[in-house]
Structures are given as structure tokens and as C-alpha cells.
Scaffold this motif. Structure first.
Motif, PDB file in Angstrom:
ATOM      1  N   GLN A 116      85.713  16.449  44.797  1.00 40.13           N
ATOM      2  CA  GLN A 116      85.323  17.004  43.500  1.00 40.13           C
ATOM      3  C   GLN A 116      86.543  17.372  42.675  1.00 40.13           C
ATOM      4  O   GLN A 116      86.591  17.112  41.471  1.00 40.13           O
ATOM      5  CB  GLN A 116      84.424  18.227  43.704  1.00 40.13           C
ATOM      6  CG  GLN A 116      83.054  17.892  44.229  1.00 40.13           C
ATOM      7  CD  GLN A 116      82.247  19.131  44.573  1.00 40.13           C
ATOM      8  OE1 GLN A 116      82.734  20.252  44.462  1.00 40.13           O
ATOM      9  NE2 GLN A 116      81.012  18.920  44.991  1.00 40.13           N
ATOM     10  N   GLU A 117      87.549  17.980  43.325  1.00 37.27           N
ATOM     11  CA  GLU A 117      88.757  18.342  42.601  1.00 37.27           C
ATOM     12  C   GLU A 117      89.491  17.101  42.086  1.00 37.27           C
ATOM     13  O   GLU A 117      90.027  17.098  40.978  1.00 37.27           O
ATOM     14  CB  GLU A 117      89.675  19.173  43.491  1.00 37.27           C
ATOM     15  CG  GLU A 117      89.160  20.576  43.735  1.00 37.27           C
ATOM     16  CD  GLU A 117      90.038  21.358  44.690  1.00 37.27           C
ATOM     17  OE1 GLU A 117      91.142  20.888  45.020  1.00 37.27           O
ATOM     18  OE2 GLU A 117      89.600  22.448  45.108  1.00 37.27           O
ATOM     19  N   GLU A 130      91.017  13.775  37.522  1.00 36.49           N
ATOM     20  CA  GLU A 130      91.047  12.470  36.860  1.00 36.49           C
ATOM     21  C   GLU A 130      90.317  12.534  35.540  1.00 36.49           C
ATOM     22  O   GLU A 130      90.767  11.925  34.558  1.00 36.49           O
ATOM     23  CB  GLU A 130      90.410  11.411  37.765  1.00 36.49           C
ATOM     24  CG  GLU A 130      91.234  11.038  38.973  1.00 36.49           C
ATOM     25  CD  GLU A 130      90.515  10.106  39.915  1.00 36.49           C
ATOM     26  OE1 GLU A 130      89.313   9.784  39.672  1.00 36.49           O
ATOM     27  OE2 GLU A 130      91.123   9.692  40.914  1.00 36.49           O
ATOM     28  N   TYR A 131      89.237  13.245  35.450  1.00 36.93           N
ATOM     29  CA  TYR A 131      88.477  13.377  34.214  1.00 36.93           C
ATOM     30  C   TYR A 131      89.293  14.128  33.163  1.00 36.93           C
ATOM     31  O   TYR A 131      89.349  13.721  32.005  1.00 36.93           O
ATOM     32  CB  TYR A 131      87.158  14.096  34.471  1.00 36.93           C
ATOM     33  CG  TYR A 131      86.326  14.293  33.240  1.00 36.93           C
ATOM     34  CD1 TYR A 131      85.641  13.222  32.671  1.00 36.93           C
ATOM     35  CD2 TYR A 131      86.237  15.534  32.611  1.00 36.93           C
ATOM     36  CE1 TYR A 131      84.878  13.394  31.532  1.00 36.93           C
ATOM     37  CE2 TYR A 131      85.488  15.721  31.481  1.00 36.93           C
ATOM     38  CZ  TYR A 131      84.805  14.643  30.938  1.00 36.93           C
ATOM     39  OH  TYR A 131      84.063  14.817  29.796  1.00 36.93           O
ATOM     40  N   VAL A 132      89.956  15.205  33.601  1.00 36.01           N
ATOM     41  CA  VAL A 132      90.764  15.985  32.669  1.00 36.01           C
ATOM     42  C   VAL A 132      91.976  15.160  32.210  1.00 36.01           C
ATOM     43  O   VAL A 132      92.372  15.236  31.054  1.00 36.01           O
ATOM     44  CB  VAL A 132      91.216  17.313  33.332  1.00 36.01           C
ATOM     45  CG1 VAL A 132      92.262  18.020  32.508  1.00 36.01           C
ATOM     46  CG2 VAL A 132      90.023  18.211  33.576  1.00 36.01           C
TER      47      VAL A 132
END
Length: 87
Positions: free
Chosen positions: A76-77, A82-84
Motif C-alpha cells: 500500500q505504501e 507511486e501515485y503521489v
């Protein structure tokens, strides 16, 4: 070691040894024939072995759950980082 002190572990060993000694003494002094004593003694040994196996199994289940929880958190981290980074 999961935060257990050596004194606590020693106390638990002592409790098991005392309980086993008391059971053995009561089995020896029991006013029944030898075959009954043997049957009860085998039951005590089987119960003791089963309890040890149960505790070990439950500990392994807990450790596996903790490990899989850590892996899920890491995934999840990584996804969040990666999304940020994409924005």
C-alpha cells in the motif's frame, strides 16, 4: 523474543514443572491398580503434548498474520508513493 523477560519465561517453566510434578505424584499415590494409573498417565502425556502443539500452532498463525500484514502495508505504501510521484 516478543518482549517477554527471562524472569517471566523462567516462571512459566517452573509452573509447568511443578504442575507436572504434582500430577505425577498424585498419579503415583492414587489408590487404583497399575493399569488404571498407566491409562491416566498416557492421557496426561497426550494432553501435555497436544497443548504444546496447539500453542506452537497458534504462535505460528499469529506470526504469519503479522508478516502478511507487514507485506500488505508495504504494498500500500509503495502504491501511494507511486501515485503521489505521478502528480
Amino acid at each position: 523474543m516478543l518482549g517477554q523477560s527471562k524472569l517471566w519465561i523462567g516462571f512459566n517453566y517452573a509452573c509447568v514443572a511443578i504442575a507436572l510434578g504434582m500430577l505425577s505424584l498424585s498419579l503415583l499415590l492414587m489408590p487404583v491398580d497399575l493399569s488404571t494409573k498407566g491409562y491416566v498417565g498416557m492421557g496426561i502425556l497426550f494432553l501435555s503434548g497436544s497443548l504444546i502443539t496447539l500453542v506452537k500452532t497458534l504462535q505460528e498463525v499469529r506470526i504469519n498474520e503479522q508478516f502478511s500484514s507487514k507485506v500488505e502495508r508495504a504494498k500500500q505504501e509503495k502504491l501511494l508513493s507511486e501515485y503521489v510521484a505521478q502528480e
